[in-house]
Scaffold this active site. Structure first.
Site, short mmCIF file in Angstrom:
data_model
loop_
_atom_site.label_atom_id
_atom_site.label_comp_id
_atom_site.label_asym_id
_atom_site.label_seq_id
_atom_site.Cartn_x
_atom_site.Cartn_y
_atom_site.Cartn_z
N GLY A 88 0.83 -1.20 0.00
CA GLY A 88 0.00 0.00 0.00
C GLY A 88 0.87 1.25 0.00
CG ASP B 52 1.58 -3.03 10.52
OD1 ASP B 52 2.42 -2.41 9.87
OD2 ASP B 52 0.78 -3.83 10.01
NE ARG C 205 -2.22 -4.43 -0.94
CZ ARG C 205 -1.71 -3.83 0.14
NH1 ARG C 205 -0.63 -4.27 0.70
NH2 ARG C 205 -2.33 -2.78 0.66
NE ARG D 42 -4.92 -6.17 5.45
CZ ARG D 42 -4.47 -5.90 4.24
NH1 ARG D 42 -5.25 -6.06 3.21
NH2 ARG D 42 -3.25 -5.48 4.03
CB THR E 46 2.76 0.43 6.13
OG1 THR E 46 1.41 0.17 6.55
CG2 THR E 46 3.67 0.08 7.29
NE ARG F 4 -17.06 14.72 18.79
CZ ARG F 4 -17.27 13.72 19.64
NH1 ARG F 4 -18.50 13.40 20.03
NH2 ARG F 4 -16.27 13.01 20.09
CG ASP G 174 3.14 -6.95 7.26
OD1 ASP G 174 2.69 -6.37 6.24
OD2 ASP G 174 2.42 -7.49 8.11
CG ASP H 42 -1.76 -0.65 8.25
OD1 ASP H 42 -2.59 0.25 8.06
OD2 ASP H 42 -1.81 -1.76 7.68
CE LYS I 233 -19.61 12.25 26.31
NZ LYS I 233 -18.37 12.36 25.62
O1 F6P Z 1 -1.40 -1.79 4.59
C1 F6P Z 1 -1.97 -0.55 4.49
C2 F6P Z 1 -3.45 -0.66 4.23
O2 F6P Z 1 -3.90 0.65 3.98
C3 F6P Z 1 -4.28 -1.31 5.33
O3 F6P Z 1 -4.56 -0.48 6.43
C4 F6P Z 1 -5.50 -1.72 4.58
O4 F6P Z 1 -6.17 -2.77 5.22
C5 F6P Z 1 -4.93 -2.17 3.27
O5 F6P Z 1 -3.74 -1.44 3.08
C6 F6P Z 1 -5.83 -1.97 2.08
O6 F6P Z 1 -5.17 -2.45 0.95
P1 F6P Z 1 -5.64 -2.25 -0.55
O7 F6P Z 1 -5.39 -0.82 -0.92
O8 F6P Z 1 -4.78 -3.18 -1.35
O9 F6P Z 1 -7.09 -2.58 -0.57
#
Ligand code: F6P
Length: 326
Positions: free
Chosen positions: A14, A134, A75, A176, A130, A159, A106, A132, A216
């Site tokens: 991504g 992660d 990918r 994810r 990324t 909001r 990853d 993420d 709220k």
């Molecule tokens: O890995 C980054 C990410 O943006 C994730 O957060 C998400 O789940 C995924 O890529 C989406 O991938 P794609 O753009 O291939 O649908």
């Protein structure tokens, strides 16, 4: 130690804001050190398709502020096979490439590590790119800060309308397998609850908390896309008939989180990491990832970056979720 003469750079998986500043730093640091640089289009697919081109100082002019990646990304399934990797290796050798900088997450590093173990004569350094956040070995990955800023802007806007209508919004953010975006933006956006893939949220407790907060005029629940109960639509469907005080709405932020001009943080991080990646290669390092730890760039083995799943969500942020949004 191998004498590096030609470095190929690619982005894979991504896209993430900050990749372009990183590419720029790789190209210019390599050229400063009298090395040649080859840009690979479409990630590993470009290695297999031999879709590469010589890069010069001016190939990366005026890209600091651009989101996405000028090298494009993909990918790539064929790179997971021996046949695909053999072709990639042949193409790189024909072009006399002796080192590779791969910018991605990853999946990208899994491919890089396997390739490097099979063909150790091509040195490989990874840059964590990324949204993420992660990967073990870097406090921040490229794109995470920009993505969080984008999400916070969206939460603030939602909001306004939620408050005007006394509504409950479930806002789904990317991640994810990682709740990093959800946790940070939930805290920064004052969310009433945050649902993460790393922890299971009891829906009964969630409903009770949403119903019991006095006076709220709106509530926002941030849902990471990888939550156990499913996406924001699934969760809203389950809880909507059980929440009496609000009308329920859903917003999926989706891929807009991946775009946009990189924040100053991501521009600097990309520049530091690209610079560090080339310098790591020049020192003779391989099968490593550069990362930011504290305020220092350090290297971690790709193996460890991929296998260490240390919980990356800050304890204090986890603790304060409910306390600050009462
Ligand atoms: O890995 C980054 C990410 O943006 C994730 O957060 C998400 O789940 C995924 O890529 C989406 O991938 P794609 O753009 O291939 O649908």
């Amino acid at each position: 130690m191998q004498n590096i003469r030609k470095i190929a750079v690619l982005t894979s998986g991504g896209d993430a804001p900050g990749m372009n500043p990183c590419i720029r730093a790789v190209v210019r640091t390599a050229i400063f050190n009298n090395k040649q640089v080859i840009g690979v289009r479409q990630g590993y697919q470009g290695l297999i398709d031999n879709d590469m081109y010589d890069m010069h100082t001016r190939s990366v002019s005026n890209i600091l502020a651009q989101g996405g990646t000028i090298l494009k990304t993909a990918r790539c399934m064929p790179f997971k096979t021996d046949e695909g990797q053999d072709i990639a290796y042949r193409n790189l050798k024909e072009r006399e490439v002796d080192a590779l900088v791969v910018i991605g997450g990853d999946g990208t590093f899994t491919g890089a590590l396997r390739f490097s173990k099979r063909f150790p004569d091509i040195a490989v350094i990874g840059v964590p790119g990324t949204i993420d956040n992660d990967l073990y070995g870097s406090d921040y990955t490229l794109g995470f800060d920009t993505a969080c800023n984008t999400v916070i802007e969206a939460i603030d806007k939602i909001r306004d309308t939620a408050d005007s209508h006394d509504r409950l919004f479930f806002i789904e953010v990317m991640g994810r397998d990682s709740g990093c975006i959800a946790l940070r933006t939930g805290i920064a956006g004052g969310a009433e609850a945050i649902m993460l893939p790393e922890t299971e949220t009891a829906l009964d407790d969630l409903i009770r908390d949403l119903e019991s907060s006095p006076n709220k005029s709106s509530s926002i629940v941030i849902v990471a896309e990888g939550d156990h109960h499913g996406g924001a639509y699934d969760i809203a469907k389950i809880v909507k008939d059980r929440i009496r005080s609000y009308h329920t709405k859903v917003t999926i932020l989706g891929h807009l989180q991946r775009g946009g001009s990189p924040s100053s943080f991501d521009r600097i991080l990309g520049s530091r990491m690209g610079y560090a990646a080339v310098n790591a290669l020049l020192r003779g390092e391989t099968q490593k990832m550069v990362g930011l730890r504290g305020n220092h760039i350090e290297t971690t083995s790709l193996e460890e970056a991929l296998t260490n799943h240390e919980f990356k969500l800050e304890d204090d942020l986890m603790e304060m979720i409910k306390i600050l949004s009462i």
